[in-house]
Design a protein around this motif. Structure first.
Motif, short mmCIF file in Angstrom:
data_model
loop_
_atom_site.label_atom_id
_atom_site.label_comp_id
_atom_site.label_asym_id
_atom_site.label_seq_id
_atom_site.Cartn_x
_atom_site.Cartn_y
_atom_site.Cartn_z
N ASP A 1 2.26 1.74 -3.51
CA ASP A 1 1.18 2.23 -4.38
C ASP A 1 0.95 3.72 -4.18
O ASP A 1 0.79 4.48 -5.15
N LYS A 2 0.95 4.14 -2.92
CA LYS A 2 0.75 5.56 -2.61
C LYS A 2 1.88 6.41 -3.17
O LYS A 2 1.64 7.48 -3.75
N ASP B 1 0.84 -1.21 0.00
CA ASP B 1 0.00 0.00 0.00
C ASP B 1 0.86 1.25 0.00
O ASP B 1 0.53 2.25 -0.67
#
Length: 389
Positions: free
Chosen positions: A260-261, A257
């Motif tokens: 991805d950010k 995550d």
């Protein structure tokens, strides 16, 4: 026929025997032993290596008559052979090959998936299986089934049977060979005809890790690791994962995550940067052309990259018939470009300059570029271009 110790004593790593004969063929040296624990290549399993009287064994092959020839690094003399198998390599092959049997048995049990072929490589072991696709969740389910049998520490037996005796066994795959067959039996799990070397119990596999799949001739090639290979892979992966987690200041569960950010933020920043570069190029182009009557616009920049020079040159020549000569001092690169309205060939002109100054490059009529070994050569080339025009 050579006595095959790798069948009767697969855990044997050293022994003393007699040299039956030595053979010099095609510029290579071979040795035949009275008995050998060196496994000859076959059935998808590479041969063992090691030493005979301290001389390296490079390869081992079994002849049609049952004779086993050992390719050695140099000629061996005498009648007695002190033999040592590269045990780390041998045990790795035993783990990988037994792991293949267990994995193939699990696939057969799971969804009646047949194993078509097997290859034991240096880095990976692969099997080609008769199914078009396996999903990520399928791989996890298959791994769990393999682990169940590994933790059960099932006994693995090897023995020879006649064709009649083989017909009474629940063989997973019927062999193509005739005569006596060697059976590898994983207790209550699998019966297979196989000539390879194997561990004594499934617990010695440690665990089986399925790495990836690839499509191969309407089938699936499944890559996996067993035993020490799987452990080493886990250690490397864990080291990388820990380093990335520390770098991104998050735990491993949140790492994907976090990446991805960061990728989304990077896309936004790249868009903003491109817009800023366009604006800066327009500003510089206006600055360079506003107070000159010359058709040659030249400038040297301390830290701009070639792609920045190309954007600036494109902006300069967009509206008017300028010749842009731009340089990057940090990259030691030079660019000359016009919009096609000039009679000068950028490539030909740069070629003339490079004949006199140490540099490499080329181009066509409207654009050319070059790289230099020093800033001094870069400056000389730029001055020479301006002077020539």
């Amino acid at each position: 026929m050579t006595n095959q110790l790798y069948y009767s004593s697969p855990y044997m790593s050293s022994w003393t025997t007699n040299i039956v004969k030595t053979l010099h063929k095609d510029g290579k040296e071979y040795v035949e032993l009275a008995e050998t624990a060196f496994y000859p290549e076959g059935g998808g399993q590479p041969s063992d290596t090691g030493t005979i009287n301290g001389i390296t064994v490079l390869d081992v092959q079994k002849e049609d008559d049952g004779t086993i020839l050992h390719l050695v690094e140099q000629e061996i003399t005498g009648q007695t052979a002190e033999c040592i198998v590269d045990w780390e390599k041998r045990y790795d092959h035993m783990q990988q090959h037994t792991g293949q049997h267990l994995l193939s048995a699990v696939l057969h049990e799971w969804k009646d998936i047949a194993t078509v072929s097997f290859h034991l490589g240096t880095d990976y072991t692969t099997i080609d299986i008769d199914i078009e696709e396996l999903t990520a969740s399928d791989l996890l389910e298959i791994e769990a089934l393999c682990s169940k049998y590994i933790f059960a520490n099932k006994e693995i037996k090897t023995y020879f049977v006649t064709e009649t005796e083989a017909a009474a066994l629940p063989l997973r795959k019927l062999p193509s060979v005739t005569g006596k067959l060697r059976i590898v039996e994983i207790d209550q799990i699998d019966y297979s005809a196989c000539a390879g070397t194997h561990v004594a119990r499934t617990g010695e596999l440690g665990f089986i890790k399925l790495l990836k799949t690839e499509k191969h001739r309407n089938q699936t090639r499944l890559f996996f690791l067993c035993g020490h290979r799987a452990m080493k892979d886990y250690q490397v992966s864990q080291t990388i994962l820990t380093a990335l987690s520390d770098k991104f200041r998050t735990n491993k569960e949140m790492l994907a995550d976090r990446i991805d950010k960061l990728e989304k933020e990077k896309k936004i920043l790249n868009s903003e940067l491109e817009a800023a570069k366009l604006e800066n190029a327009a500003f510089l182009a206006e600055k360079l052309t506003s107070n000159t009557d010359s058709t040659v616009i030249s400038a040297s920049f301390a830290h701009k990259q070639l792609k920045d020079l190309q954007l600036l040159a494109k902006t300069i020549i967009k509206e008017k018939d300028y010749i842009a000569i731009l340089a990057s001092e940090s990259d030691k690169k030079l660019l000359i470009q016009h919009n096609g309205s000039q009679s000068i060939s950028c490539g030909a002109l740069l070629k003339e300059v490079l004949a006199e100054i140490n540099g490499k490059g080329g181009g066509n009529n409207t654009q050319a570029q070059a790289t230099f070994d020093s800033e001094q050569d870069l400056k000389k080339a730029m001055d020479s271009l301006i002077s020539s025009i």
